[in-house]
Design a protein around this motif. Structure first.
Motif, short mmCIF file in Angstrom:
data_model
loop_
_atom_site.label_atom_id
_atom_site.label_comp_id
_atom_site.label_asym_id
_atom_site.label_seq_id
_atom_site.Cartn_x
_atom_site.Cartn_y
_atom_site.Cartn_z
N CYS A 6 -25.64 7.06 -38.44
CA CYS A 6 -26.77 6.16 -38.24
C CYS A 6 -27.93 6.44 -39.20
N LYS A 7 -28.74 5.42 -39.42
CA LYS A 7 -29.98 5.58 -40.17
C LYS A 7 -31.14 5.88 -39.23
N ILE A 8 -31.07 5.31 -38.04
CA ILE A 8 -32.09 5.53 -37.02
C ILE A 8 -31.40 6.14 -35.80
N ARG A 9 -31.79 7.34 -35.44
CA ARG A 9 -31.13 8.01 -34.32
C ARG A 9 -31.44 7.32 -32.99
N PRO A 10 -30.47 7.22 -32.12
CA PRO A 10 -30.73 6.62 -30.80
C PRO A 10 -31.62 7.53 -29.96
N ASP A 11 -32.53 6.92 -29.23
CA ASP A 11 -33.43 7.67 -28.35
C ASP A 11 -32.84 7.86 -26.96
N SER A 12 -31.91 6.97 -26.57
CA SER A 12 -31.43 7.00 -25.19
C SER A 12 -29.96 6.64 -25.10
N LEU A 13 -29.39 6.98 -23.97
CA LEU A 13 -28.01 6.63 -23.64
C LEU A 13 -27.98 6.19 -22.19
N GLN A 14 -27.49 4.99 -21.93
CA GLN A 14 -27.41 4.48 -20.56
C GLN A 14 -25.95 4.52 -20.11
N ASN A 15 -25.66 5.37 -19.15
CA ASN A 15 -24.29 5.57 -18.65
C ASN A 15 -24.26 5.60 -17.14
N GLU A 16 -23.09 5.35 -16.59
CA GLU A 16 -22.90 5.56 -15.16
C GLU A 16 -23.10 7.04 -14.84
N ASN A 17 -23.92 7.33 -13.85
CA ASN A 17 -24.15 8.71 -13.44
C ASN A 17 -24.72 8.71 -12.03
N HIS A 18 -24.06 9.42 -11.14
CA HIS A 18 -24.50 9.44 -9.74
C HIS A 18 -23.90 10.64 -9.03
N LEU A 19 -23.99 10.68 -7.74
CA LEU A 19 -23.56 11.83 -6.95
C LEU A 19 -22.11 12.20 -7.19
N TYR A 20 -21.24 11.22 -7.28
CA TYR A 20 -19.81 11.47 -7.41
C TYR A 20 -19.31 11.49 -8.86
N PHE A 21 -20.16 11.04 -9.79
CA PHE A 21 -19.77 11.02 -11.20
C PHE A 21 -20.95 11.53 -12.02
N GLN A 22 -21.04 12.86 -12.17
CA GLN A 22 -22.22 13.48 -12.75
C GLN A 22 -22.11 13.78 -14.25
N ALA A 23 -20.93 13.79 -14.80
CA ALA A 23 -20.71 13.96 -16.25
C ALA A 23 -21.59 15.04 -16.86
N PRO A 24 -21.51 16.28 -16.38
CA PRO A 24 -22.40 17.34 -16.87
C PRO A 24 -22.29 17.61 -18.37
N GLU A 25 -21.10 17.41 -18.94
CA GLU A 25 -20.94 17.64 -20.38
C GLU A 25 -21.76 16.63 -21.19
N VAL A 26 -21.77 15.39 -20.75
CA VAL A 26 -22.55 14.35 -21.43
C VAL A 26 -24.04 14.63 -21.26
N VAL A 27 -24.42 15.03 -20.06
CA VAL A 27 -25.82 15.35 -19.78
C VAL A 27 -26.30 16.46 -20.71
N GLN A 28 -25.51 17.52 -20.84
CA GLN A 28 -25.89 18.63 -21.69
C GLN A 28 -25.92 18.23 -23.16
N PHE A 29 -24.95 17.44 -23.60
CA PHE A 29 -24.90 16.98 -24.98
C PHE A 29 -26.16 16.19 -25.32
N CYS A 30 -26.58 15.34 -24.41
CA CYS A 30 -27.78 14.53 -24.64
C CYS A 30 -29.03 15.42 -24.72
N LYS A 31 -29.12 16.42 -23.87
CA LYS A 31 -30.27 17.33 -23.92
C LYS A 31 -30.34 18.04 -25.26
N ILE A 32 -29.20 18.54 -25.72
CA ILE A 32 -29.15 19.25 -27.00
C ILE A 32 -29.57 18.35 -28.16
N ASN A 33 -29.23 17.07 -28.07
CA ASN A 33 -29.50 16.14 -29.16
C ASN A 33 -30.74 15.27 -28.93
N ASP A 34 -31.57 15.66 -27.98
CA ASP A 34 -32.83 14.95 -27.70
C ASP A 34 -32.61 13.47 -27.43
N ILE A 35 -31.60 13.17 -26.63
CA ILE A 35 -31.32 11.81 -26.21
C ILE A 35 -31.61 11.70 -24.72
#
Length: 263
Positions: free
Chosen positions: A108-137
């Protein structure tokens, strides 16, 4: 209200108002209630068929001097050229996995600021959460409260059909009672404390107000651990892309941002 800082320099409210499946007079009334309650972040998409209504109500509030445009944060689905042309300040992704996000970051030329994904009590996707934190998303959770009405409408369930209704889960109910809150409030706060913004949708006035009242308490470590243990991984997923007849593939099992319409 709490906020998440964006790489582009702005900030995103930790709580927004979702508008999926909401249209017409019902949406107009709900938007006015949300604005009166204090919501300043609103989620929409072309596929929701309600952008004109949202624009109308927000413009009425701005014209009446009740809010300024600078106070409002509108989440919709736009691309890099929209930033270049000055139509939006930041852009994001939706329904991307780690491999797909990395592909975007690498090209990309312009980095994304956010990611909108399904996430809730039963589907927490911790790997995606951590990846986004590391990459300031900033990660935005949709389906935060389980989308019961949508699941009933579509006649779908969790992948693990043995799971109890999310807001009736005994562990969540216990945590909520401990803090004198509803299960919905406790769950939204849990997701917030995991570092995500939430965009719950309701057209019931009382629930619109209730969903906003989540910043006057905090879950402790014991609460957070108890709720994290309820993650079912793929067994807890609600949104499955096979539900959609038409989509744009980008390789692997990938989907482009037009899948924001899935919320």
């Amino acid at each position: 209200m709490e906020f998440f800082k964006l790489r582009s320099g702005g900030r995103m409210p930790a709580l927004g108002y979702g508008t999926f499946l909401a249209t017409g007079i019902e949406l107009e009334k709900s938007l006015n209630i949300a604005l009166e309650t204090g919501y300043r972040c609103f989620d929409t998409a072309v596929g929701y068929n309600n952008e004109s209504i949202i624009g109308k109500v927000l413009n009425e509030w701005i014209s009446a001097g009740k809010v300024t445009r600078e106070e409002l944060f509108v989440i919709t689905k736009k691309m890099e050229e929209q930033v270049v042309n000055g139509r939006t300040k930041s852009i994001g992704l939706s329904n991307f996995n780690i491999k797909q996000i990395q592909r975007i970051l690498d090209n990309c030329k312009i980095r994304p600021d956010s990611l909108q994904n399904e996430n809730h009590l039963y589907f927490q996707a911790p790997e995606v959460v951590q990846f986004c934190k590391i990459n300031d998303i900033v990660l935005i959770s949709y389906s935060s409260l389980g989308m019961k009405s949508f699941r009933e409408l579509m006649a779908i369930s969790w992948n693990n059909k043995q799971l109890p209704e999310m807001l009736e889960n005994d562990v969540l109910v216990k945590v909520a009672k401990k803090h004198g809150k509803t299960p919905a409030q406790a769950l939204l706060r849990f997701i917030n404390q995991n570092g995500m913004s939430v965009i719950p949708k309701s057209t019931t006035p009382e629930r619109i107000v209730e969903n906003f009242q989540i910043f006057d308490f905090k879950l402790d470590t014991k609460d957070m651990d108890a709720l994290r243990n309820l993650d079912e991984g793929e067994g807890g997923r609600i949104v499955r892309f096979t539900m959609i007849k038409k989509f744009d593939a980008v390789g692997d099992e990938g989907l482009d941002v037009e899948f924001d319409e899935l919320e």
